[in-house]
Structures are given as structure tokens and as C-alpha cells.
Design a protein around this motif. Structure first.
Motif, PDB file in Angstrom:
ATOM      1  N   VAL A 101       2.363   7.286  11.856  1.00 16.07           N
ATOM      2  CA  VAL A 101       2.096   5.687  12.227  1.00 16.07           C
ATOM      3  C   VAL A 101       1.552   4.806  11.257  1.00 16.07           C
ATOM      4  CG1 VAL A 101      -0.032   4.810  13.683  1.00 16.07           C
ATOM      5  CG2 VAL A 101       0.862   6.809  14.053  1.00 16.07           C
ATOM      6  N   ILE A 102       1.040   5.007   9.805  1.00 17.66           N
ATOM      7  CA  ILE A 102       0.890   3.899   8.916  1.00 17.66           C
ATOM      8  C   ILE A 102       1.690   3.778   7.858  1.00 17.66           C
ATOM      9  CG2 ILE A 102      -1.777   4.736   9.970  1.00 17.66           C
ATOM     10  CD1 ILE A 102      -1.751   6.846   7.581  1.00 17.66           C
ATOM     11  N   GLY A 103       2.699   4.773   8.161  1.00 13.39           N
ATOM     12  CA  GLY A 103       3.261   4.917   6.596  1.00 13.39           C
ATOM     13  C   GLY A 103       3.240   5.668   5.491  1.00 13.39           C
ATOM     14  N   ASP A 104       4.606   5.201   4.835  1.00 13.71           N
ATOM     15  CA  ASP A 104       4.255   6.338   3.556  1.00 13.71           C
ATOM     16  C   ASP A 104       3.683   4.924   2.641  1.00 13.71           C
ATOM     17  OD1 ASP A 104       4.337   8.372   1.277  1.00 13.71           O
ATOM     18  OD2 ASP A 104       6.646   7.561   1.718  1.00 13.71           O
ATOM     19  N   MET A 105       2.253   5.560   2.139  1.00 15.97           N
ATOM     20  CA  MET A 105       1.734   4.475   0.743  1.00 15.97           C
ATOM     21  C   MET A 105       2.127   5.454  -0.350  1.00 15.97           C
ATOM     22  SD  MET A 105      -1.559   2.798   0.853  1.00 15.97           S
ATOM     23  CE  MET A 105      -1.246   2.128   2.347  1.00 15.97           C
ATOM     24  N   ILE A 106       2.775   4.973  -1.358  1.00 15.88           N
ATOM     25  CA  ILE A 106       2.567   5.114  -2.690  1.00 15.88           C
ATOM     26  C   ILE A 106       1.087   5.482  -2.911  1.00 15.88           C
ATOM     27  CG2 ILE A 106       5.352   4.205  -2.552  1.00 15.88           C
ATOM     28  CD1 ILE A 106       3.942   2.665  -4.979  1.00 15.88           C
ATOM     29  N   SER A 107       1.240   6.673  -4.332  1.00 16.33           N
ATOM     30  CA  SER A 107       0.264   6.548  -4.609  1.00 16.33           C
ATOM     31  C   SER A 107      -0.781   6.002  -5.551  1.00 16.33           C
ATOM     32  CB  SER A 107       0.206   8.178  -5.820  1.00 16.33           C
ATOM     33  OG  SER A 107       0.260   9.044  -4.646  1.00 16.33           O
ATOM     34  N   PRO A 108      -0.246   5.061  -5.963  1.00 15.38           N
ATOM     35  CA  PRO A 108      -0.297   3.779  -6.890  1.00 15.38           C
ATOM     36  C   PRO A 108      -1.403   2.672  -6.257  1.00 15.38           C
ATOM     37  CG  PRO A 108       1.175   4.436  -7.622  1.00 15.38           C
ATOM     38  CD  PRO A 108       1.087   5.173  -6.874  1.00 15.38           C
ATOM     39  N   PHE A 109      -0.536   2.302  -4.631  1.00 11.94           N
ATOM     40  CA  PHE A 109      -1.047   1.784  -4.112  1.00 11.94           C
ATOM     41  C   PHE A 109      -2.741   2.423  -3.224  1.00 11.94           C
ATOM     42  CE2 PHE A 109      -1.302  -1.005  -0.602  1.00 11.94           C
ATOM     43  CZ  PHE A 109      -1.911  -2.099  -1.046  1.00 11.94           C
ATOM     44  N   LYS A 110      -2.446   3.230  -2.919  1.00  7.60           N
ATOM     45  CA  LYS A 110      -4.049   3.981  -2.658  1.00  7.60           C
ATOM     46  C   LYS A 110      -4.920   3.789  -3.508  1.00  7.60           C
ATOM     47  CE  LYS A 110      -1.137   7.664   0.471  1.00  7.60           C
ATOM     48  NZ  LYS A 110      -0.744   9.186   0.519  1.00  7.60           N
TER      49      LYS A 110
END
Length: 204
Positions: free
Chosen positions: A95-104
Motif C-alpha cells: 500500500v505505502i511502497g518500499d521507501m529506502i531507509s535514508p528517506f525514512k
């Protein structure tokens, strides 16, 4: 997810899934979770923002199968419920996509709050505890880091020294198993294998 509003100007916080379900991101209901939606979405979601080698993306569905395989290698006596939790560890990303750790790290806790609510709803739907035992969470995280190491060095162009610093050690999978799980599959294959493994874990 496209921005939209409903009557009165309130921002829409739900997404319509292919199953017809409308999943509310702010207050997700276990009743709106469908396995087919999860498998379909994860098989089309790219790890590493698509920055991987091969003719296909390396999908979150394939990553999830890799994590479950590593966890079973590290703890072969774990039960199938444990395996199911590992397989579903990134399921909110359908649902929310795979956001890379640096952007998290940039956006802070907002992503984590939504992610945790979705994961709890998914767990409840499939008969798992809303919140896992800390030991189980740690074991899955260790396998997840092992998968990240393999993906980083085999597919994403990281040097082994850099990957070791960021993700820890090589989980040392059997070479045939590694070759299978680290060869990016088509979306169709990833979806089918995710569903097949889910059914095998449910069947015990």
C-alpha cells in the motif's frame, strides 16, 4: 497513491485495491486485507528504488521470500507461524511502497506509524499477534539484514566492505538457494511464488 478529496474537502486516506477493497491507511481494518492484493502489489514493488542489475526489478515479494528462507536457515526449528510473520514482514509496502531507509530517516516517525498500523491489521487478518514477540521481531530483523547484504552485494553494486558495515555479515546461504533467490524474477513469477509459499505455511 494519487491525491484526492471527498465531499467537504477532506483528503482521501484510502486506496482502492484490485480486489475491490478500500483500505484506509489511517485506520486500516483487518477485514479489508486480501492476500491477493498483497501478493500482487509486492511483486510489482521494486527494492532499492529499482537500482538493481537484471532484466526485472528485484521485488519486495522476492525479498520477502528471501528473508523467510534466511530465517529458516538460521533457525530451522521455528514453526510455520514464525515463517509466516517473516514472509509478511514488509507486507504494508503493498500500500505505502518500499521507501529506502535514508528517506525514512528524513521524514521521521510518520511513515513508521502508518506502517505499524497496517502491519498490525495484516497480522490480525492472518491470525498472527498484532505485535510480535521481541525475540521473533529480532530474528526476522536479523534475516532481513542478511537479505539486504546479499541484495546489496549481488544486485545493487555495493562493495562487500561497505555492505558489511551497513547490513552486517553474509548469511552464507547454500549456493543453489542464493542463485535462485538472488536472480530477479518477473512480477508474475514473484507473485505466484509468494502465494505458493504463503499457502504452504498456512497448511503447515
Amino acid at each position: 497513491m494519487a491525491k484526492a478529496t471527498v465531499t467537504g474537502g477532506t483528503p482521501r486516506a484510502w486506496q482502492r485495491m484490485l480486489s475491490g477493497r478500500r483500505l484506509d491507511l489511517l485506520d486500516p481494518s483487518p477485514l479489508d486485507i486480501e492476500l491477493a492484493d498483497i501478493a500482487h502489489g509486492l511483486a510489482r514493488m521494486a527494492r532499492w528504488n529499482g537500482q538493481t542489475r537484471g532484466p526485472h526489478i528485484f521485488s519486495v515479494a522476492q525479498h520477502s521470500l528471501l528473508v523467510e528462507a534466511i530465517m529458516r536457515e538460521q533457525a530451522p526449528r521455528v514453526d510455520d507461524q514464525f515463517g509466516l510473520a517473516a514472509l509478511l514482514h514488509d507486507s504494508p509496502e503493498y500500500v505505502i511502497g518500499d521507501m529506502i531507509s535514508p528517506f525514512k530517516a528524513v521524514i521521521g516517525d510518520a511513515y513508521k506509524v502508518v506502517e505499524h498500523r497496517l502491519l498490525a491489521a495484516i497480522h490480525i487478518h492472518f491470525g498472527l499477534p498484532a505485535t510480535l514477540d521481541p525475540k521473533m521481531t529480532k530474528a526476522i530483523k536479523n534475516a532481513d539484514m542478511g537479505a539486504a547484504y546479499l541484495e546489496a552485494t549481488r544486485l545493487a553494486g555495493f562493495a562487500e566492505t561497505e555492505a558489511k558495515r551497513l547490513f552486517g555479515k553474509d548469511p552464507c546461504l547454500d549456493l543453489e538457494v542464493e542463485a535462485d533467490y538472488l536472480t530477479p524474477w518477473s512480477a508474475s513469477k514473484a507473485e505466484k511464488r509468494f502465494l505458493a509459499r504463503f499457502e504452504a505455511l498456512i497448511a503447515g
